[in-house]
Design a protein around this motif. Sequence first.
Motif, PDB file in Angstrom:
ATOM      1  N   ARG A  94      -0.715   1.786   6.025  1.00 12.46           N
ATOM      2  CA  ARG A  94      -1.223   0.851   5.029  1.00 12.46           C
ATOM      3  C   ARG A  94      -1.366   1.558   3.691  1.00 12.46           C
ATOM      4  NH1 ARG A  94      -6.841  -2.618   4.651  1.00 12.46           N
ATOM      5  NH2 ARG A  94      -7.677  -0.575   4.081  1.00 12.46           N
ATOM      6  N   LEU A  95      -0.725   1.005   2.695  1.00 11.52           N
ATOM      7  CA  LEU A  95      -0.826   1.512   1.335  1.00 11.52           C
ATOM      8  C   LEU A  95      -1.858   0.704   0.565  1.00 11.52           C
ATOM      9  CD1 LEU A  95       2.969   1.933   0.461  1.00 11.52           C
ATOM     10  CD2 LEU A  95       1.461   3.481   1.720  1.00 11.52           C
ATOM     11  N   SER A  96      -2.521   1.374  -0.360  1.00 12.02           N
ATOM     12  CA  SER A  96      -3.507   0.707  -1.215  1.00 12.02           C
ATOM     13  C   SER A  96      -3.207   1.021  -2.669  1.00 12.02           C
ATOM     14  CB  SER A  96      -4.924   1.189  -0.895  1.00 12.02           C
ATOM     15  OG  SER A  96      -5.271   0.948   0.441  1.00 12.02           O
ATOM     16  N   CYS A  97      -3.549   0.098  -3.533  1.00 13.09           N
ATOM     17  CA  CYS A  97      -3.406   0.329  -4.965  1.00 13.09           C
ATOM     18  C   CYS A  97      -4.591  -0.318  -5.666  1.00 13.09           C
ATOM     19  CB  CYS A  97      -2.094  -0.238  -5.484  1.00 13.09           C
ATOM     20  SG  CYS A  97      -1.782   0.139  -7.229  1.00 13.09           S
ATOM     21  N   VAL A  98      -5.365   0.486  -6.360  1.00  9.10           N
ATOM     22  CA  VAL A  98      -6.548   0.009  -7.064  1.00  9.10           C
ATOM     23  C   VAL A  98      -6.251  -0.069  -8.553  1.00  9.10           C
ATOM     24  CG1 VAL A  98      -8.978   0.403  -7.546  1.00  9.10           C
ATOM     25  CG2 VAL A  98      -8.016   1.134  -5.353  1.00  9.10           C
ATOM     26  N   ALA A  99      -6.579  -1.208  -9.142  1.00  7.81           N
ATOM     27  CA  ALA A  99      -6.395  -1.397 -10.581  1.00  7.81           C
ATOM     28  C   ALA A  99      -7.725  -1.215 -11.305  1.00  7.81           C
ATOM     29  CB  ALA A  99      -5.834  -2.790 -10.857  1.00  7.81           C
TER      30      ALA A  99
END
Length: 123
Positions: A18-23
Amino acid sequence: VQLQASGGGFMQAGGSLRLSCVASGHIFAMGWFRQAPGKEREFVSAITWSSGATYYSDSVKGRFIISRDNAKNTVYLQLNSLRPEDTAVYYCGAHVTPAPDFGLRQPLAYDAWGQGTLVTVSS
């Protein structure tokens, strides 16, 4: 807006990551792209912030799932049934202004990018 991607790693074929990307600020849509050595960056998946509409490339449809957590300003990309050909650096990108649907599949249409996270799938 700054993006911080995480979650890459090494996995055997058939496994999941699982990849995550926080803005760091408000965005209108986020997309995931990947780039394998010697190849161009290619679209993987995207999601719009307001409606949650999702988009997938044919190569990952049915295996990858994109989702968002509005409260955390985070987008997730669940990678299932991984294949060796999924090996690449995965990048998250964001639209900080409203974009038409066709712009979600075009890397040049994105306003901000994360640093990339490497996914390696062994056979």
